[in-house]
Design an enzyme around this catalytic site. Structure first.
Site, mmCIF file in Angstrom:
data_model
loop_
_atom_site.group_PDB
_atom_site.id
_atom_site.type_symbol
_atom_site.label_atom_id
_atom_site.label_comp_id
_atom_site.label_asym_id
_atom_site.label_seq_id
_atom_site.Cartn_x
_atom_site.Cartn_y
_atom_site.Cartn_z
ATOM 1 N N TRP A 237 0.669 -1.224 0.160
ATOM 2 C CA TRP A 237 -0.152 0.014 0.058
ATOM 3 C C TRP A 237 0.775 1.321 0.087
ATOM 4 O O TRP A 237 0.421 2.271 0.370
ATOM 5 C CB TRP A 237 -0.927 0.166 1.267
ATOM 6 C CG TRP A 237 -2.007 -0.959 1.230
ATOM 7 C CD1 TRP A 237 -3.197 -0.826 0.636
ATOM 8 C CD2 TRP A 237 -1.934 -2.460 1.563
ATOM 9 N NE1 TRP A 237 -4.162 -1.941 0.771
ATOM 10 C CE2 TRP A 237 -3.295 -3.120 1.234
ATOM 11 C CE3 TRP A 237 -0.946 -3.252 1.854
ATOM 12 C CZ2 TRP A 237 -3.649 -4.231 1.454
ATOM 13 C CZ3 TRP A 237 -1.173 -4.729 2.375
ATOM 14 C CH2 TRP A 237 -2.705 -5.048 1.887
ATOM 15 N N CYS A 273 -6.695 -4.765 -1.147
ATOM 16 C CA CYS A 273 -7.691 -5.784 -0.494
ATOM 17 C C CYS A 273 -8.698 -6.300 -1.553
ATOM 18 O O CYS A 273 -9.155 -7.552 -1.624
ATOM 19 C CB CYS A 273 -8.533 -4.813 0.596
ATOM 20 S SG CYS A 273 -9.341 -3.531 -0.113
ATOM 21 N N HIS A 331 -12.825 -0.915 2.105
ATOM 22 C CA HIS A 331 -12.109 -2.200 2.398
ATOM 23 C C HIS A 331 -13.083 -3.415 1.585
ATOM 24 O O HIS A 331 -14.242 -3.467 1.962
ATOM 25 C CB HIS A 331 -11.989 -2.430 3.763
ATOM 26 C CG HIS A 331 -10.984 -3.776 4.029
ATOM 27 N ND1 HIS A 331 -9.972 -4.107 3.322
ATOM 28 C CD2 HIS A 331 -11.459 -4.560 5.213
ATOM 29 C CE1 HIS A 331 -9.655 -5.362 3.981
ATOM 30 N NE2 HIS A 331 -10.419 -5.554 4.894
ATOM 31 N N ASP A 354 -11.802 -12.826 5.717
ATOM 32 C CA ASP A 354 -10.974 -11.494 5.015
ATOM 33 C C ASP A 354 -9.438 -12.072 4.877
ATOM 34 O O ASP A 354 -8.672 -12.372 5.831
ATOM 35 C CB ASP A 354 -10.976 -10.497 6.196
ATOM 36 C CG ASP A 354 -10.431 -9.045 5.458
ATOM 37 O OD1 ASP A 354 -9.587 -9.068 4.515
ATOM 38 O OD2 ASP A 354 -10.821 -7.912 6.145
ATOM 39 N N TYR A 525 -6.124 4.347 -1.313
ATOM 40 C CA TYR A 525 -7.259 4.178 -0.733
ATOM 41 C C TYR A 525 -7.375 4.019 0.844
ATOM 42 O O TYR A 525 -8.511 4.232 1.338
ATOM 43 C CB TYR A 525 -8.171 3.275 -1.455
ATOM 44 C CG TYR A 525 -8.039 1.899 -1.242
ATOM 45 C CD1 TYR A 525 -8.606 1.200 -0.331
ATOM 46 C CD2 TYR A 525 -6.828 1.416 -1.675
ATOM 47 C CE1 TYR A 525 -8.203 -0.190 -0.033
ATOM 48 C CE2 TYR A 525 -6.288 -0.040 -1.360
ATOM 49 C CZ TYR A 525 -6.918 -0.555 -0.277
ATOM 50 O OH TYR A 525 -6.687 -2.023 -0.198
#
Length: 692
Positions: A237, A273, A331, A354, A525
């Site tokens: 990220w 994600c 997310h 997740d 993001y």
């Protein structure tokens, strides 16, 4: 003379149709548990009347009957009560027609089937071959059973989908090619299980546990990210993706899974994600667990289990990256559908998994399965990872400001901005379905606050909440005398200036003087700050109850070098009236990419080449170079297509033609990603109706 084996007919086509596995591009026999499959065995001579036949099935490297990874069962004329069974359907000449039944709770995976014949005093052991056993959502006795036909078609059989992205004021969508039936993908999904830490530590127990969708889902949530275990995807990220692919460039999971296998199971770089969620969705559907992709807007990442997320600003209005709490613009995670015998029947149904690595769970980056119903009810003490997922949709957001003296001061508490527009693709169409009410009671309702306080009590049983709950804290905070918000003026497009208006309003009947410190940053993001691109300070005088507008312009020249593929800019204004708490105004804007258009030039038919055209116009006053078009789509082309596109002069229009070869009829999704030096990821998708 011992009996010999002449041939085995696995009746693959009819079995696969009966077991809903006929869409797999694979020569294997693929069947679902709890449902009989048929085969015929041709022997070198007929079976004598006194002969007996026994079968052995086994899976994994250390099969054992006690672990239920091996079974020995006779060929009988009746049906067996439970467990594995074989029934003789007919015995003509030297051909045996046999029906084999697996238990509805058998471990999934690749099985070996052998047959032992005792006849006329001699024994012969015949190796019949292998088959793959999957979960069975069509069978009521299976824990993944889904009764609704349309939902089952969508959540098990659909090999393309939509993932929602963006922000609360601008929800966007991208297509994703799940491709769970593509050549080789099922084998890769089985290798994902065989590469897990659990399998490496104790293969016998791991294989035995593969009967349980809850176990398989949790292992997969750990394996799709590469953090502990040579898993599939490496997350990044930072905004800098050298040495790998910008996460926004992927069109689907097939390329990622194949690259992981090709490289000898080395993590594929890079994912964020939706890439983790898209890939986990592929593996779940492939193995027969119904699943879907969920997007949560304003998703909290609470690292210290206090159900609140702290965000910090300095006196000049700059966001400060302090602490590890954060609020992501969006997310993406997964829901998988199965029963929860460990929690009780009221928690059956959708379970959150997740695969994005955020926090360790039992020492490993894995998350879930957490019952969606338990999240809504605040049962944060149930398995698995409930406090984390509860906070993602429910945490309070607390704003802190550093004074010029360096002291830290609490500015405000917001109890309802986290967990908005929780979204998934509709069954049978590309529209957005809002599932927020499945995760929480309506914001501001007494039920929602009761659940929040129940969850806090469970996490911190010793604290007293009468004085510290967020709602009472909010009452203690001084009411600000002014309000502020950013409004967008004009279009938001890459290559154009960003025009915003800061609207300030005096809420009192006294004149107020406001000092405003403003900054704008390009961001990723999840809130990672990339670069400050603009700043300004102004002082304004506001008459009683006056509302004023202050224009803000951020030019393309200012942001162009620092904008990431997210196309996100965060504008912040910290507004100070002397001797009062600051008012923090924040707005994330997403800039539109120029349009990428796909059009099919011929009628699409199975096994007939079809020409497709891509159109793109360079909107900039400067050339764009290093242009690459990547195309994929299950059932439309095998693998993916990579086309180098010539550089484009300012305002020039590009037309690229390429060919696809549909292999399946029905509505298929064609996905394209166009990247160049000025636009790192422009997406397009097109539904193609393929005739037989």
């Amino acid at each position: 003379m011992a009996l010999g084996l002449q041939s085995v007919n696995w009746q693959t086509a009819s079995n696969r149709q009966a077991h809903h596995t006929d869409r797999f591009y694979s020569q294997d026999l693929i069947v679902r548990r709890g449902q009989p499959f048929h085969m015929s065995v041709t022997l070198s001579r007929g079976l004598s009347s006194g002969g007996s036949v026994t079968f052995t099935v086994s899976t994994g490297p250390y099969p054992s009957e006690s672990a239920k990874t091996k079974a020995v069962f006779p060929l009988s004329n009746g049906t067996s009560s439970s467990g594995w069974g074989a029934q003789l359907v007919s015995n003509r000449n030297n051909v045996l027609n046999i029906s084999i039944l697996s238990p509805a709770n058998a471990p999934i995976g690749r099985y070996t089937l052998n047959m032992q014949i005792s006849s006329q005093g001699s024994d012969s052991m015949l190796k019949l071959g292998t088959f793959i056993l999957l979960f069975n959502p069509w069978l009521q006795a299976d824990g993944v059973f889904m009764s609704n036909h349309a939902e089952r078609e969508e959540y098990v059989q659909e090999d393309a989908g939509i993932i929602f992205v963006g922000s609360t004021n601008r929800i966007g969508m991208i297509g994703w090619n799940y491709g769970q039936f593509e050549e080789g993908i099922l084998n890769i999904c089985l290798s994902v299980l065989d590469n897990s830490l659990n399998f490496r530590r104790d293969p016998a127990t791991d294989v035995a546990n593969r009967n349980d969708p809850k176990y398989v889902g949790r292992v997969l949530s750990a394996m799709i990210n590469a953090n502990d275990d040579n898993g599939v995807i490496s997350g990044n990220w930072s905004g800098s993706y050298t040495g790998g692919r910008d996460p926004r460039n992927w069109n689907g999971s097939v390329e990622i899974l194949k690259e992981w296998q090709r490289s000898g199971f080395r993590p594929v770089r890079y994912g964020q994600c939706w890439v983790f969620a898209g890939t986990l969705n592929t593996v779940l559907r492939c193995l027969g667990i119904p699943s879907r992709v969920i997007t949560n807007f304003n998703s909290a990442h609470d690292t210290d289990r206090n159900l609140s997320v702290d965000v910090y600003y300095d006196p000049l209005g700059r966001p400060v990256e302090k602490g590890s709490d954060s609020v992501w613009n969006f997310h993406v995670w997964n829901e998988a559908w199965f029963v929860r015998p460990d929690l009780g029947p009221s928690y059956n149904g959708w379970q959150v998994l997740d695969a994005t690595p955020q926090e360790r769970s039992q020492g490993v980056f894995q998350c879930g399965p957490a019952s969606v119903i338990a999240v809504r009810e605040g049962d944060v003490d149930w398995d698995f990872d409930m406090p984390f997922i509860f906070a993602e949709v429910n945490a309070d957001r607390i704003t802190w400001i550093y004074e010029s003296s360096g002291a830290l001061k609490k500015n405000s508490t917001d109890t309802h901005s986290v967990g908005k527009y929780i979204s998934t693709k509709a069954v049978g169409s590309n529209s957005r379905v809002d599932v927020t009410e499945k995760y929480k009671y309506p914001e501001g309702s007494s039920q929602e606050r009761q659940v929040f306080e129940k969850a806090l009590r469970k996490l911190k049983p010793r604290a007293s909440f009468s004085a510290t709950s967020a709602s009472s804290l909010a009452r203690d905070e001084q009411e600000p005398s002014i309000s502020g918000r950013f409004k967008v003026a004009g279009v938001l497009a890459v290559g154009k200036d960003v025009n915003l208006i800061l609207i300030l309003k005096n809420l009192t009947s006294d004149t107020k003087t406001v000092t405003v410190n403003m900054t704008a940053w390009t961001i990723v993001y999840n809130g990672t700050l990339v670069h400050e691109v603009w700043k300004d300070s102004v002082t304004k005088s506001l008459n009683p109850e006056e509302e004023i507008e202050h224009p803000v312009k951020i030019t393309y020249a200012q942001y162009e070098k620092y904008l990431k593929a997210d196309n996100m800019i965060r504008a912040t204004a910290v507004c100070q009236v002397t001797d009062e708490p600051e008012v923090v105004v924040e707005r994330d804007v997403i800039l539109d990419n120029p349009t990428l258009t796909l059009e099919v030039l011929d009628e699409a038919r199975v096994q007939k080449p079809v020409n497709v055209q891509m159109l793109f116009s360079n909107p900039l006053d400067e050339p764009v170079k290093d242009c690459v078009l990547m195309v994929e789509g299950s059932g439309l082309l095998l693998g993916s297509l990579k086309i180098d596109v010539p550089a484009l002069r300012p305002k020039e229009r590009s037309r690229v033609r390429f060919e696809i070869l549909p292999t399946r009829s029905g509505t298929k999704q064609l996905l394209a990603n166009f990247s160049c030096n000025k636009f790192p990821a422009i997406k397009a998708m097109l539904s193609v109706d393929v005739a037989e």
